[in-house]
Design a protein around this motif. Structure first.
Motif, PDB file in Angstrom:
ATOM      1  N   ASN A 132       0.827  -1.210   0.000  1.00 15.15           N
ATOM      2  CA  ASN A 132       0.000   0.000   0.000  1.00 15.15           C
ATOM      3  C   ASN A 132       0.858   1.257   0.000  1.00 15.15           C
ATOM      4  OD1 ASN A 132      -3.035  -0.272   0.094  1.00 15.15           O
ATOM      5  ND2 ASN A 132      -2.496  -1.794   1.633  1.00 15.15           N
ATOM      6  N   LYS A 136       0.850   3.909  -3.218  1.00 16.36           N
ATOM      7  CA  LYS A 136       0.398   5.292  -3.080  1.00 16.36           C
ATOM      8  C   LYS A 136       1.530   6.278  -3.348  1.00 16.36           C
ATOM      9  CE  LYS A 136      -3.422   4.241   0.050  1.00 16.36           C
ATOM     10  NZ  LYS A 136      -4.044   4.427   1.370  1.00 16.36           N
ATOM     11  N   ASN A 139       1.989   6.574  -7.020  1.00 16.08           N
ATOM     12  CA  ASN A 139       0.744   6.907  -7.727  1.00 16.08           C
ATOM     13  C   ASN A 139       0.204   5.744  -8.554  1.00 16.08           C
ATOM     14  OD1 ASN A 139       0.686   9.637  -6.797  1.00 16.08           O
ATOM     15  ND2 ASN A 139       2.240  10.160  -8.328  1.00 16.08           N
ATOM     16  N   LYS A 142      -5.196   4.734  -6.546  1.00 18.11           N
ATOM     17  CA  LYS A 142      -5.975   5.952  -6.411  1.00 18.11           C
ATOM     18  C   LYS A 142      -5.914   6.440  -4.966  1.00 18.11           C
ATOM     19  CE  LYS A 142      -9.187   4.759 -10.126  1.00 18.11           C
ATOM     20  NZ  LYS A 142     -10.596   4.496 -10.499  1.00 18.11           N
ATOM     21  N   LYS A 143      -6.153   7.722  -4.793  1.00 17.29           N
ATOM     22  CA  LYS A 143      -5.984   8.343  -3.477  1.00 17.29           C
ATOM     23  C   LYS A 143      -6.792   7.650  -2.393  1.00 17.29           C
ATOM     24  CE  LYS A 143      -6.244  12.802  -1.137  1.00 17.29           C
ATOM     25  NZ  LYS A 143      -6.584  14.250  -1.281  1.00 17.29           N
ATOM     26  N   ASP A 144      -8.035   7.295  -2.723  1.00 16.44           N
ATOM     27  CA  ASP A 144      -8.942   6.738  -1.709  1.00 16.44           C
ATOM     28  C   ASP A 144      -8.935   5.211  -1.668  1.00 16.44           C
ATOM     29  OD1 ASP A 144      -9.734   9.305  -1.024  1.00 16.44           O
ATOM     30  OD2 ASP A 144     -11.337   9.326  -2.530  1.00 16.44           O
ATOM     31  N   ASP A 145      -8.144   4.576  -2.526  1.00 17.63           N
ATOM     32  CA  ASP A 145      -8.107   3.107  -2.572  1.00 17.63           C
ATOM     33  C   ASP A 145      -7.049   2.566  -1.613  1.00 17.63           C
ATOM     34  OD1 ASP A 145     -10.070   3.089  -4.428  1.00 17.63           O
ATOM     35  OD2 ASP A 145      -8.770   2.693  -6.153  1.00 17.63           O
ATOM     36  N   THR A 146      -7.411   1.539  -0.894  1.00  9.59           N
ATOM     37  CA  THR A 146      -6.474   0.857  -0.006  1.00  9.59           C
ATOM     38  C   THR A 146      -6.608  -0.649  -0.230  1.00  9.59           C
ATOM     39  OG1 THR A 146      -6.618   2.584   1.683  1.00  9.59           O
ATOM     40  CG2 THR A 146      -5.773   0.430   2.379  1.00  9.59           C
TER      41      THR A 146
END
Length: 252
Positions: A132, A136, A139, A142-146
Motif C-alpha cells: 500500500n 500510493k 501513484n 488511487k488516493k482513496d483506494d487501499t
C-alpha cells in the motif's frame, strides 16, 4: 564419527509400524530446504533399495521455486529476506503466480506450524502495509483506494521460517506460535527489506501492485453484485405498508 540412533516402533502403541518411504523423504527434503547447505541422505534397504540425497544451497528460495513448479508466474524472481531481531532469526521467501489462491507455509525451529501464529500475522501485516505504501507513493493506487490483505496475497506462494530461542506454542500439537515478540520481529524485518526490494525493482513492484489491484477490483465488483441481490431480495420478500405498498396494476 557421530551418534547413531536406532528406533523401533512399538506395535502396542502404533497401529502401523511400517515406515513409508515417501512420507519420510518428503519431510527430510523439507528439512533440507529449511536449513541451507545441510546434506540429508535417506536410504531404504528393504526390498529394492532406494536412496536420495537432499541439499539446497538456496534454502527456502529453492523451496518456493519447487512449490511453484509448473505454475505461471507474475515475476520470475523470488523475493527473499533474512534478519535477526531480539534473538529471533527470520527467513522469508515469496513469489507471485497468476492463480487466485494463496499458499503460505510457516515454520518455527523447523516445525511446520500449520495453524500459523504470530510469525504469520507479522508477515501478512508487513506485506499489506508495504504494498500500500509503495503503491500510493508511486501513484499506482488511487488516493482513496487501499488494498486489503486478501488482495495483496492473491496468487502468493511464501515460506516463513523463524528460529526462536524459547517458542511458546498454543496446544499440544505445536501447530500455532504464540510469542508476541516474534510478530514484531517478522513485521519489522520484512517491512524494511520489502520496501527496499520494491524500490530497487520497480518493474517487479509494478507487476505485484497490478496483481493486487486486479484482485481489489474483482472483490469490489463482487461486493456490489451481492449488495444488489440483497436489496432485490429485501424488496421482494415482504409487503410494504401504506403508500409504499407493492404495485398491483399496470394501469395508469
Amino acid at each position: 564419527r557421530g551418534t547413531r540412533i536406532h528406533f523401533k516402533p512399538d506395535e502396542q502403541i502404533f497401529p502401523d509400524t511400517n515406515f513409508h518411504y515417501d512420507t519420510l523423504a518428503n519431510r527430510l527434503r523439507e528439512l533440507a530446504f529449511l536449513n541451507r547447505g545441510l546434506t540429508i541422505e535417506i536410504r531404504d534397504e528393504r526390498g529394492t533399495p532406494k536412496q536420495e540425497v537432499f541439499r539446497y544451497e538456496g534454502g527456502i528460495r529453492e523451496f518456493v521455486v519447487e512449490l511453484n513448479r509448473g505454475r505461471e508466474l507474475v515475476d520470475e524472481r523470488v523475493a527473499e529476506f533474512e534478519g535477526t531481531m531480539d534473538g529471533v532469526q527470520v527467513d522469508v521467501a515469496f513469489q507471485y503466480t497468476t492463480s487466485y489462491d494463496e499458499r503460505i507455509f510457516t515454520y518455527v525451529n523447523n516445525i511446520n506450524t500449520r495453524e500459523g501464529g504470530t510469525h504469520l500475522v507479522g508477515f501478512k501485516a508487513a506485506l499489506t502495509r508495504s504494498l500500500n505504501n509503495y503503491g500510493k507513493r508511486e501513484n499506482l493506487l488511487k488516493k482513496d483506494d487501499t488494498l486489503g490483505g486478501d488482495d495483496c496475497r492473491e496468487g502468493l506462494t511464501a515460506v516463513v521460517s523463524v528460529k526462536v530461542p524459547e517458542p511458546q506454542f498454543e496446544g499440544q500439537t505445536k501447530m500455532k506460535l504464540g510469542n508476541s515478540e516474534v510478530q514484531s520481529a517478522v513485521e519489522q524485518i520484512v517491512g524494511a527489506k520489502l520496501a527496499t526490494f520494491l524500490e530497487e525493482n520497480p518493474r517487479a513492484a509494478k507487476s505485484l501492485i497490478e496483481k493486487a489491484m486486479n484482485a481489489f477490483a474483482a472483490r469490489a465488483a463482487a461486493r456490489q453484485a451481492r449488495d444488489l441481490v440483497r436489496r432485490k431480495n429485501a424488496l421482494a420478500g415482504g409487503g410494504l405498508p401504506g403508500k409504499l405498498a407493492d404495485c398491483t396494476s399496470r394501469k395508469r
